[in-house]
Design a protein around this motif. Structure first.
Motif, short mmCIF file in Angstrom:
data_model
loop_
_atom_site.label_atom_id
_atom_site.label_comp_id
_atom_site.label_asym_id
_atom_site.label_seq_id
_atom_site.Cartn_x
_atom_site.Cartn_y
_atom_site.Cartn_z
N TYR A 65 0.70 -1.67 -0.18
CA TYR A 65 0.53 -0.04 0.44
C TYR A 65 0.99 1.37 0.13
O TYR A 65 2.50 1.21 0.75
CB TYR A 65 -1.46 0.27 1.40
N VAL A 68 0.24 4.98 3.19
CA VAL A 68 -0.66 4.75 4.40
C VAL A 68 0.70 4.58 5.40
O VAL A 68 1.74 4.73 5.04
CB VAL A 68 -0.90 2.54 4.49
N PRO A 236 -4.02 6.41 7.26
CA PRO A 236 -4.09 5.25 7.67
C PRO A 236 -3.28 4.42 8.18
O PRO A 236 -2.13 4.83 7.79
CB PRO A 236 -5.62 4.77 6.87
N ALA A 238 -1.49 1.30 8.23
CA ALA A 238 -1.38 0.04 7.34
C ALA A 238 -2.28 -1.42 7.66
O ALA A 238 -2.77 -1.90 8.55
CB ALA A 238 0.28 -0.77 6.56
N PRO A 239 -3.05 -1.58 6.87
CA PRO A 239 -4.29 -2.89 7.24
C PRO A 239 -3.25 -4.26 7.06
O PRO A 239 -2.04 -4.14 7.21
CB PRO A 239 -4.98 -3.03 5.26
N VAL A 240 -4.31 -4.99 8.07
CA VAL A 240 -3.34 -6.29 8.12
C VAL A 240 -2.87 -7.11 7.26
O VAL A 240 -1.37 -8.00 7.47
CB VAL A 240 -4.84 -6.90 8.71
N ASN A 241 -3.14 -7.11 5.88
CA ASN A 241 -2.11 -7.88 4.71
C ASN A 241 -1.11 -7.47 4.09
O ASN A 241 -1.23 -6.93 2.78
CB ASN A 241 -3.99 -7.97 3.47
N ALA A 242 -0.64 -5.74 4.92
CA ALA A 242 -0.42 -6.01 3.78
C ALA A 242 1.13 -6.07 4.08
O ALA A 242 1.76 -6.16 4.92
CB ALA A 242 0.42 -3.85 4.89
N GLY A 286 0.01 2.77 14.57
CA GLY A 286 -0.25 0.97 13.91
C GLY A 286 0.81 0.38 14.24
O GLY A 286 0.95 -0.84 13.91
#
Length: 304
Positions: A65, A68, A236, A238-242, A286
């Motif tokens: 991503y 992020v 934001p 980073a999402p969990v699948n980053a 995060g």
């Protein structure tokens, strides 16, 4: 002004999510020169023969991503110019893209791993000058008093002349190699400084607002953690699948040094949970930080 972080505090293991573990292992072993210490299924532990410097988690469907928070780079500190010369030679032999840079106080090169995770390879060179950081900009002052922007081209031929034989390039990485610092993309400099200085206790070396960057450290070091908003303010987590940073360690020398940090975390109302090698907290963006000691790391080294 320090809020109490022990001056011997250092950055320890850095853990990354990668999309192809075999590809990453080939890169980190053959190009960077790290040893594979051990492997546990989809998790690999690498270093220079002592403590783990890098942990790689295989997540085949992870993706990168761009806007992020997350890792800008982690920095592998080599013990001297000769070891940096060997690292440069490996990269040139492999025709691997990288960016050799003279920061005056340090000598570096920058590159990305196969997943795009940023890496800095560097050695200290304080005999050449110092970093200068203020509330506006970053620059360097050479030993003769002249000024530099701190981002000059590295004299690569001078480094490569330190190598006398091809065998030196492929010989094992120096055992003194360690993680020198880590640099993070954050969403707000003031909030980042409040966490890493106000809560954890790192000293502020500089908040360079024109550069959208801050540096914090322990013991007067130029920086153990770099912070920037180059991906934009308000981005934001980073999402969990980053792909990218999974966690990193802040290593304090002993329990006496660790206890006041944990007390400040608790007083700030920040959740603190047990991690296999210490205590796990999450910064406002995060990033997962593991607070630990050498004794805690040694006791759990084979059970991560």
């Amino acid at each position: 002004m320090s809020t109490g972080l022990h001056p011997a505090t250092q950055i320890g293991t850095v853990a990354l999510t990668v999309s192809d573990l075999e590809r990453s292992l080939a890169f980190y072993q053959h190009l960077i020169g790290l040893y594979l210490h051990r492997r546990d299924g989809s998790v690999a532990y690498l270093g220079a023969g002592g403590d783990d410097l890098l942990v790689l988690y295989h997540q085949p469907h992870a993706r990168r991503y761009r806007t992020v928070c997350g890792l800008y780079h982690f920095a592998i500190l080599l013990p001297n110019r000769y070891e940096l010369a060997r690292a440069l030679a490996r990269l040139y032999q492999a025709h691997y893209p990288h960016a050799p840079t003279d920061h005056v106080m340090t000598k570096s090169t920058y590159l990305d791993d196969p997943d795009g995770n940023g890496i800095e390879l560097y050695c200290e060179s304080p005999e050449d000058g110092v970093f200068v950081m203020n509330d506006d900009i970053f620059f360097a002052r050479r030993a003769d008093g002249s000024l530099s922007d701190g981002r000059e081209p590295l004299d690569v031929p001078a480094f490569l002349r330190l190598i006398r034989s091809p065998e030196e390039v492929t010989s094992p990485i120096a055992t003194e190699t360690r993680i020198g610092h880590i640099h993070l993309h954050v969403a707000d400099l003031d909030r980042a400084v409040q966490f890493y200085h106000g809560v954890l206790g790192f000293d502020v070396q500089g908040v360079m607002r024109r550069f959208q960057m801050a540096m914090v450290s322990a013991g007067g070091y130029h920086h153990h953690i770099g912070l920037n908003t180059w991906r934009g303010e308000g981005i934001p987590p980073a999402p969990v699948n980053a792909i990218g940073l999974r966690w990193f360690e802040v290593v304090l020398p002993d329990d006496e040094a660790l206890t006041p940090v944990l007390e400040r975390v608790q007083a700030a109302g920040i959740a603190c949970e047990q991690h296999p090698t210490g205590w796990h907290v999450v910064d406002p963006f995060g990033h997962r930080v593991v607070l630990t000691t050498p004794a805690m790391r040694a006791n759990t080294m084979h059970h991560r």
